[in-house]
Scaffold this motif. Structure first.
Motif, PDB file in Angstrom:
ATOM      1  N   THR A 329       0.724  -1.155   0.123  1.00 48.62           N
ATOM      2  CA  THR A 329       0.059  -0.039  -0.168  1.00 48.62           C
ATOM      3  C   THR A 329       0.935   1.251  -0.024  1.00 48.62           C
ATOM      4  O   THR A 329       0.616   2.170  -0.702  1.00 48.62           O
ATOM      5  N   GLU A 330       1.821   1.252   0.718  1.00 49.44           N
ATOM      6  CA  GLU A 330       2.765   2.293   0.844  1.00 49.44           C
ATOM      7  C   GLU A 330       3.686   2.469  -0.254  1.00 49.44           C
ATOM      8  O   GLU A 330       3.923   3.779  -0.686  1.00 49.44           O
ATOM      9  N   PHE A 331       3.756   1.541  -1.092  1.00 51.42           N
ATOM     10  CA  PHE A 331       4.680   1.634  -2.285  1.00 51.42           C
ATOM     11  C   PHE A 331       3.599   1.896  -3.677  1.00 51.42           C
ATOM     12  O   PHE A 331       4.491   1.783  -4.692  1.00 51.42           O
ATOM     13  N   ASP A 332       2.604   2.029  -3.422  1.00 53.88           N
ATOM     14  CA  ASP A 332       1.591   2.282  -4.587  1.00 53.88           C
ATOM     15  C   ASP A 332       2.104   3.573  -5.276  1.00 53.88           C
ATOM     16  O   ASP A 332       2.310   4.503  -4.564  1.00 53.88           O
ATOM     17  N   THR A 333       2.378   3.535  -6.536  1.00 53.21           N
ATOM     18  CA  THR A 333       2.897   4.750  -7.487  1.00 53.21           C
ATOM     19  C   THR A 333       2.153   5.934  -7.223  1.00 53.21           C
ATOM     20  O   THR A 333       2.630   6.998  -7.539  1.00 53.21           O
ATOM     21  N   THR A 334       0.713   5.658  -6.880  1.00 49.90           N
ATOM     22  CA  THR A 334       0.018   6.849  -6.794  1.00 49.90           C
ATOM     23  C   THR A 334      -0.412   7.561  -5.676  1.00 49.90           C
ATOM     24  O   THR A 334      -1.083   8.500  -5.481  1.00 49.90           O
TER      25      THR A 334
END
Length: 402
Positions: A329-334
């Motif tokens: 979740t934290e590394f979602d590009t958006t």
């Protein structure tokens, strides 16, 4: 997918199964109109002609595959041959698959084509992808008019002229107008940065720089907006994750171009680390994949902690330390806090290196990547459980935020 600085079919032969069908079929456009036709057999012959032109590095033969008088298509096909020469493209095959839409009134249509290609000396095996080609009825033959577009991948080297810079360990290809020397210098510098930590790496680093983030989306068949907020991504060229799939670094010039020199170098060194450890195929937790790459990239960079961890420190001051190490979740590009996720992951690897040493951190990554349970690897080299690592990381964050 790995490495956001944020990360088909085999083409066999040159004649499509479509050539075994009747030479053309008719699309019924309705009463009172002309009847445009599709000729898969002749289209397959045109593709075979492009194969031969690329293999022989024959510009004239490629240009002759365009419609008569169509200078734009001729320049495109000539550029593909020029690029193939400069990039030393091998194992280039094209196989007609099927039409992707209706034929236009002037006899043009698009079709899916299975393609393979390989950059000799850098790719361990050919990439394999489905690419959209445009065709046109040219009387007694079918001409080639376009390459790419649609929902498939559009390889940068097939889009038109590219700039190429090569060393023994790096290969950089960039769209016209891109300051290619800048990228080539960053790639060349990244190699020894990574080798200081990963001493056994035999570098074969390929960096592709399209003209814009929209071109990056097309190269990777990504939804618009996927890479708007990242500077680069390391991923397989064709979207597959087989052991030999070619893996390149793809740059978003809209973000990378705004970076200062030190930041740009950190990005390329980070991505080169992903290439070195084959992160595109890793199933490790993202905090370890991304944190390790930043650990390598930042190892000898002389920047204050307020710069390298400024976003996560600010978060901790407002909300306290995160409850867990950063995940998908934290590394979602958006996400709006992507930078903080990378900084937090980097600090987790710094905590590990401070406790057990750099060699232990490298060993942890390697062992976990080969399938050893992460908890067992932590216990073996650091004497910690995953929970103890998280607590130590939270303590480090809290200390920095004071």
């Amino acid at each position: 997918m790995a490495g956001l600085s944020l990360f088909l079919l085999v083409a066999v032969g040159t004649v499509s199964w479509a050539a075994l069908r009747p030479n053309a079929y008719t699309v019924d456009p309705g009463p009172g109109t002309a009847t445009p036709t599709v000729a898969p057999g002749l289209a397959a012959r045109a593709l075979h002609g492009l194969e031969e032109a690329v293999t022989r590095r024959d510009q004239r033969a490629a240009a002759a595959l365009a419609p008569d008088g169509d200078a734009t298509s001729a320049r495109l096909l000539t550029a593909v041959v020029d690029n193939a020469r400069d990039l030393d493209v091998r194992d280039f095959t094209l196989r007609y698959v099927d039409e992707t839409g209706a034929t236009t009134s002037d006899g043009q249509w698009e079709a899916a084509v299975d393609a393979t290609w390989q950059f000799a000396g850098f790719d361990r095996a050919p990439a394999r992808s489905e690419i959209r080609f445009g065709f046109a009825d040219a009387g007694d033959r079918v001409a080639l008019v376009s390459i790419g577009g649609g929902d498939g991948r559009t390889p940068l080297w097939m889009t038109g002229p590219v700039q190429v810079r090569r060393t023994a360990t790096t290969l950089v290809l960039a769209a016209p107008g891109i300051p290619v020397e800048r990228y080539a210098a960053r790639a060349t510098t990244a190699v020894p940065v990574v080798q200081k930590v990963l001493t056994g790496w035999r570098p074969r680093l390929v960096v592709e720089v399209p003209a814009s983030v929209q071109s990056l989306d097309q190269a990777l068949a990504a939804d618009p907006g996927t890479y708007d907020n990242i500077a680069a991504v390391t991923t397989s060229v064709d979207g597959t994750l087989t052991p030999k799939s070619p893996v390149h670094v793809f740059v978003n010039p809209d973000v990378f171009g705004r970076l200062r020199r030190a930041g740009a170098q950190v990005v390329l060194s980070h991505e080169a680390t992903h290439v070195a450890v084959d992160a595109a195929r890793s199933v490790l937790p993202l905090w370890l994949v991304e944190g390790f790459a930043d650990y390598v990239a930042l190892r000898d960079v002389d920047l204050p902690i307020t710069t390298t961890a400024g976003q996560i420190i600010a978060q901790v001051r407002h909300h306290g330390p995160p409850r867990a190490l950063p995940g998908a979740t934290e590394f979602d590009t958006t996400t709006s806090h992507l930078g903080a996720a990378y900084e937090g992951a980097w600090l987790a690897c710094r905590v590990l290196a401070d406790r057990g040493g750099e060699a232990a951190l490298v060993r942890l990554y390697r062992q976990a990547d080969r399938g050893q349970a992460l908890g067992a690897a932590l216990e073996s080299d650091f004497g910690w459980s995953a929970r103890q690592l998280t607590h130590a990381w939270q303590d480090r964050l809290a200390g920095l935020a004071r």
